[in-house]
Scaffold this motif. Structure first.
Motif, PDB file in Angstrom:
ATOM      1  N   THR A  70       0.573  -1.305  -0.088  1.00 18.65           N
ATOM      2  CA  THR A  70      -0.065   0.111  -0.104  1.00 18.65           C
ATOM      3  C   THR A  70       0.843   1.233   0.035  1.00 18.65           C
ATOM      4  O   THR A  70       0.263   2.309  -0.429  1.00 18.65           O
ATOM      5  CB  THR A  70      -0.668   0.140   1.284  1.00 18.65           C
ATOM      6  N   THR A  71       2.264   1.106   0.427  1.00 23.33           N
ATOM      7  CA  THR A  71       2.718   2.406   0.825  1.00 23.33           C
ATOM      8  C   THR A  71       4.275   2.250   0.106  1.00 23.33           C
ATOM      9  O   THR A  71       4.684   1.302   0.613  1.00 23.33           O
ATOM     10  CB  THR A  71       2.759   2.628   2.412  1.00 23.33           C
ATOM     11  N   VAL A  72       4.711   3.464  -0.104  1.00 22.31           N
ATOM     12  CA  VAL A  72       6.268   3.411  -0.687  1.00 22.31           C
ATOM     13  C   VAL A  72       6.762   4.724  -0.012  1.00 22.31           C
ATOM     14  O   VAL A  72       6.158   5.750  -0.062  1.00 22.31           O
ATOM     15  CB  VAL A  72       6.177   3.559  -2.284  1.00 22.31           C
ATOM     16  N   VAL A  73       8.194   4.343   0.413  1.00 20.26           N
ATOM     17  CA  VAL A  73       8.904   5.516   0.647  1.00 20.26           C
ATOM     18  C   VAL A  73       9.970   5.576  -0.195  1.00 20.26           C
ATOM     19  O   VAL A  73      10.853   4.788  -0.282  1.00 20.26           O
ATOM     20  CB  VAL A  73       9.492   5.488   2.314  1.00 20.26           C
ATOM     21  N   ASN A  74      10.265   6.737  -0.794  1.00 19.12           N
ATOM     22  CA  ASN A  74      11.838   7.087  -1.463  1.00 19.12           C
ATOM     23  C   ASN A  74      12.483   8.063  -0.395  1.00 19.12           C
ATOM     24  O   ASN A  74      12.028   9.057  -0.156  1.00 19.12           O
ATOM     25  CB  ASN A  74      11.168   7.973  -2.744  1.00 19.12           C
ATOM     26  N   THR A  75      13.860   7.316  -0.246  1.00 16.67           N
ATOM     27  CA  THR A  75      14.471   8.182   1.037  1.00 16.67           C
ATOM     28  C   THR A  75      15.274   9.277   0.349  1.00 16.67           C
ATOM     29  O   THR A  75      15.289  10.387   1.073  1.00 16.67           O
ATOM     30  CB  THR A  75      15.554   7.270   1.639  1.00 16.67           C
ATOM     31  N   HIS A  76      15.421   9.315  -0.987  1.00 18.14           N
ATOM     32  CA  HIS A  76      15.934  10.730  -1.706  1.00 18.14           C
ATOM     33  C   HIS A  76      15.742  10.558  -3.089  1.00 18.14           C
ATOM     34  O   HIS A  76      14.919   9.806  -3.815  1.00 18.14           O
ATOM     35  CB  HIS A  76      17.479  10.870  -1.257  1.00 18.14           C
ATOM     36  N   ASP A  77      16.226  11.439  -3.790  1.00 15.63           N
ATOM     37  CA  ASP A  77      15.870  11.784  -5.223  1.00 15.63           C
ATOM     38  C   ASP A  77      17.064  11.014  -6.278  1.00 15.63           C
ATOM     39  O   ASP A  77      16.917  11.297  -7.397  1.00 15.63           O
ATOM     40  CB  ASP A  77      15.909  13.116  -5.538  1.00 15.63           C
ATOM     41  N   ASP A  78      18.117  10.385  -5.552  1.00 18.12           N
ATOM     42  CA  ASP A  78      18.956   9.789  -6.619  1.00 18.12           C
ATOM     43  C   ASP A  78      18.015   8.620  -7.328  1.00 18.12           C
ATOM     44  O   ASP A  78      17.353   7.928  -6.646  1.00 18.12           O
ATOM     45  CB  ASP A  78      20.114   9.079  -5.851  1.00 18.12           C
ATOM     46  N   GLY A  79      18.314   8.470  -8.643  1.00 21.15           N
ATOM     47  CA  GLY A  79      17.325   7.417  -9.574  1.00 21.15           C
ATOM     48  C   GLY A  79      17.282   6.200  -9.080  1.00 21.15           C
ATOM     49  O   GLY A  79      16.323   5.455  -9.300  1.00 21.15           O
ATOM     50  N   ASP A  80      18.531   5.551  -8.382  1.00 22.67           N
ATOM     51  CA  ASP A  80      18.579   4.341  -7.939  1.00 22.67           C
ATOM     52  C   ASP A  80      17.570   4.060  -6.896  1.00 22.67           C
ATOM     53  O   ASP A  80      17.646   2.822  -6.432  1.00 22.67           O
ATOM     54  CB  ASP A  80      20.141   3.848  -7.649  1.00 22.67           C
ATOM     55  N   HIS A  81      16.989   4.922  -6.311  1.00 24.78           N
ATOM     56  CA  HIS A  81      16.203   4.863  -5.181  1.00 24.78           C
ATOM     57  C   HIS A  81      14.653   5.269  -5.674  1.00 24.78           C
ATOM     58  O   HIS A  81      13.601   4.834  -4.544  1.00 24.78           O
ATOM     59  CB  HIS A  81      16.396   5.593  -3.854  1.00 24.78           C
ATOM     60  N   TRP A  82      14.329   5.500  -6.679  1.00 23.72           N
ATOM     61  CA  TRP A  82      12.994   5.832  -7.066  1.00 23.72           C
ATOM     62  C   TRP A  82      12.565   5.723  -8.477  1.00 23.72           C
ATOM     63  O   TRP A  82      11.405   5.447  -8.895  1.00 23.72           O
ATOM     64  CB  TRP A  82      12.573   7.356  -6.739  1.00 23.72           C
ATOM     65  N   PHE A  83      13.616   5.498  -9.434  1.00 22.86           N
ATOM     66  CA  PHE A  83      13.247   4.990 -10.694  1.00 22.86           C
ATOM     67  C   PHE A  83      12.266   3.877 -10.965  1.00 22.86           C
ATOM     68  O   PHE A  83      11.510   3.707 -12.185  1.00 22.86           O
ATOM     69  CB  PHE A  83      14.477   4.926 -11.895  1.00 22.86           C
ATOM     70  N   GLY A  84      12.144   3.271  -9.870  1.00 23.72           N
ATOM     71  CA  GLY A  84      11.235   1.863 -10.162  1.00 23.72           C
ATOM     72  C   GLY A  84       9.847   2.045  -9.564  1.00 23.72           C
ATOM     73  O   GLY A  84       8.887   1.386  -9.584  1.00 23.72           O
ATOM     74  N   ASN A  85       9.712   3.420  -9.378  1.00 25.55           N
ATOM     75  CA  ASN A  85       8.381   3.831  -8.777  1.00 25.55           C
ATOM     76  C   ASN A  85       7.263   3.336  -9.552  1.00 25.55           C
ATOM     77  O   ASN A  85       6.074   3.246  -9.277  1.00 25.55           O
ATOM     78  CB  ASN A  85       8.002   5.322  -8.716  1.00 25.55           C
ATOM     79  N   LEU A  86       7.453   3.369 -10.932  1.00 29.25           N
ATOM     80  CA  LEU A  86       6.280   3.088 -11.830  1.00 29.25           C
ATOM     81  C   LEU A  86       5.668   1.615 -11.646  1.00 29.25           C
ATOM     82  O   LEU A  86       4.493   1.453 -12.030  1.00 29.25           O
ATOM     83  CB  LEU A  86       6.694   2.980 -13.490  1.00 29.25           C
ATOM     84  N   LEU A  87       6.293   0.685 -11.097  1.00 28.51           N
ATOM     85  CA  LEU A  87       5.923  -0.619 -10.772  1.00 28.51           C
ATOM     86  C   LEU A  87       5.023  -0.647  -9.657  1.00 28.51           C
ATOM     87  O   LEU A  87       4.409  -1.680  -9.068  1.00 28.51           O
ATOM     88  CB  LEU A  87       7.050  -1.545 -10.553  1.00 28.51           C
ATOM     89  N   PHE A  88       4.852   0.578  -8.796  1.00 30.49           N
ATOM     90  CA  PHE A  88       4.152   0.592  -7.455  1.00 30.49           C
ATOM     91  C   PHE A  88       3.107   1.767  -7.674  1.00 30.49           C
ATOM     92  O   PHE A  88       2.597   2.378  -6.684  1.00 30.49           O
ATOM     93  CB  PHE A  88       5.260   0.880  -6.280  1.00 30.49           C
ATOM     94  N   GLU A  89       2.763   1.971  -8.965  1.00 28.84           N
ATOM     95  CA  GLU A  89       1.710   3.134  -9.228  1.00 28.84           C
ATOM     96  C   GLU A  89       0.660   2.780  -8.568  1.00 28.84           C
ATOM     97  O   GLU A  89       0.203   1.456  -8.542  1.00 28.84           O
ATOM     98  CB  GLU A  89       1.616   3.245 -10.596  1.00 28.84           C
ATOM     99  N   GLY A  90      -0.232   3.468  -7.968  1.00 24.20           N
ATOM    100  CA  GLY A  90      -1.548   3.235  -7.084  1.00 24.20           C
ATOM    101  C   GLY A  90      -1.372   3.125  -5.700  1.00 24.20           C
ATOM    102  O   GLY A  90      -2.142   3.294  -4.774  1.00 24.20           O
ATOM    103  N   CYS A  91      -0.070   3.023  -5.186  1.00 25.25           N
ATOM    104  CA  CYS A  91       0.338   3.159  -3.764  1.00 25.25           C
ATOM    105  C   CYS A  91       0.464   4.634  -3.236  1.00 25.25           C
ATOM    106  O   CYS A  91       0.621   5.576  -4.050  1.00 25.25           O
ATOM    107  CB  CYS A  91       1.702   2.416  -3.335  1.00 25.25           C
TER     108      CYS A  91
END
Ligand SMILES: [Zn+2]
Length: 313
Positions: A70-91
């Motif tokens: 249900t929930t995702v946290v991105n710790t910071h804006d370097d790509g290796d920590h958030w570029f995968g967000n598209l697989l968690f869309e809707g959270c």
């Protein structure tokens, strides 16, 4: 301290808490975290590219049982920590306000990486290597749906999880994730374990303070942004490294020594054995920028050219 093997994939680090490792944890190969709490699952950082995010999501579902991500946290804006967000869309996707600003700026657009370096430079070769190692087929940016500043609490499945902003430090908006009931901190890139940290934003004094914040939480387990699971001793070591670099670099700045010469002359002692020791140059550039904001500063490309040319790891 718990003993957790540093192998690619998912490992349990505490009750309900898991780490996803990408050994050897070098450039762009980062860790993620998973917290399974009641009927909900929290994911911390979503990996660097589409296949890795897909593998992380599958692993999270496998340990979740009937619980839902249900929930995702991105710790910071370097790509290796958030570029995968598209697989968690809707959270619910949560990050600090400063991190969202950095994501929107998209300093390293993964679809146009090679444009960031002049052909023939070490940087250009490194950018090309990244396009070969990471897969951005069908990638698009998916940004956080919620932001915070300072601190906030989420309660997936009724379990208290604290989100603490400790940046600007490594980046402008670093946050750490604390699960008090499990004694676990997911530290993002505040903690590099068994490799050299790098300071994109600074001030380095904040980076040191972020280490102190983690130590004050007295966690049994620290999941770093890169490298194997750590305990407090590794964070103390990191803090001492940053303090040494800050003290040396401040003295060189005060003496009017150009940053590149200061870098050539630094004695890292035992820390020279940490992989990617040349990252210290970027940290020293950040310290010079902090101490002399009006002076011309090295651009990202100029600093990275030196860091990468000297990177023996
Ligand atoms: Zn990272």
């Amino acid at each position: 301290m718990v003993s957790v093997p540093y192998l690619r994939g998912l490992s349990r680090v505490a009750e309900g808490c898991y780490a996803w490792f990408e050994p050897p944890g070098s450039w762009g190969l980062s860790n993620s975290g998973i917290v399974v709490a009641g009927d909900e699952v929290l994911v911390i950082d979503t990996q660097n590219d589409v296949p890795r995010a897909r593998a992380l999501r599958a692993a999270a579902r496998a340990v979740a049982g009937s619980a839902e991500i249900t929930t995702v946290v991105n710790t910071h804006d370097d790509g290796d920590h958030w570029f995968g967000n598209l697989l968690f869309e809707g959270c619910r996707i949560i990050a600090t306000e400063a991190s969202l600003a950095g994501m929107r700026a998209l300093r390293m657009n993964p679809l146009r990486l090679e444009e960031l370096g002049e052909p023939g430079t070490t940087l250009h070769g490194w950018l090309r290597w990244r396009t070969e190692v990471f897969d951005y087929e069908s990638w698009r940016p998916v940004h956080p749906t919620e932001t915070f500043a300072g601190s906030t609490t989420v309660k997936p499945g009724g379990t208290t999880v604290e989100l603490l902003q400790v940046g600007p430090a490594h980046t402008a908006g670093d946050a750490i994730v604390h699960v008090p009931s499990a004694g676990v901190v997911f530290a993002g890139d505040i903690v590099f374990h068994r490799s050299t940290p790098i300071t994109w934003a600074g001030p380095v004094s904040n980076y040191i303070a972020a280490c102190e914040t983690i130590l004050a939480l007295d966690p049994a387990v620290i999941v770093p942004g890169h490298g194997p699971v750590a305990g407090p001793a590794a964070v103390r070591d990191l803090r001492d490294y940053l303090s040494m670099v800050l003290e040396y670099t401040s003295r060189q700045f005060a003496a009017g020594v150009p940053v590149e010469r200061a870098y050539r002359e630094i004695d890292l002692g035992a820390y020279r054995l940490w992989p990617h020791a040349s990252r210290v140059f970027q940290t020293m550039c950040a310290i010079y920028a902090e101490l002399g904001p009006a002076q011309p500063r090295k651009s990202w490309a100029e600093a990275m050219e030196i860091v990468l040319a000297d990177d023996q790891s």
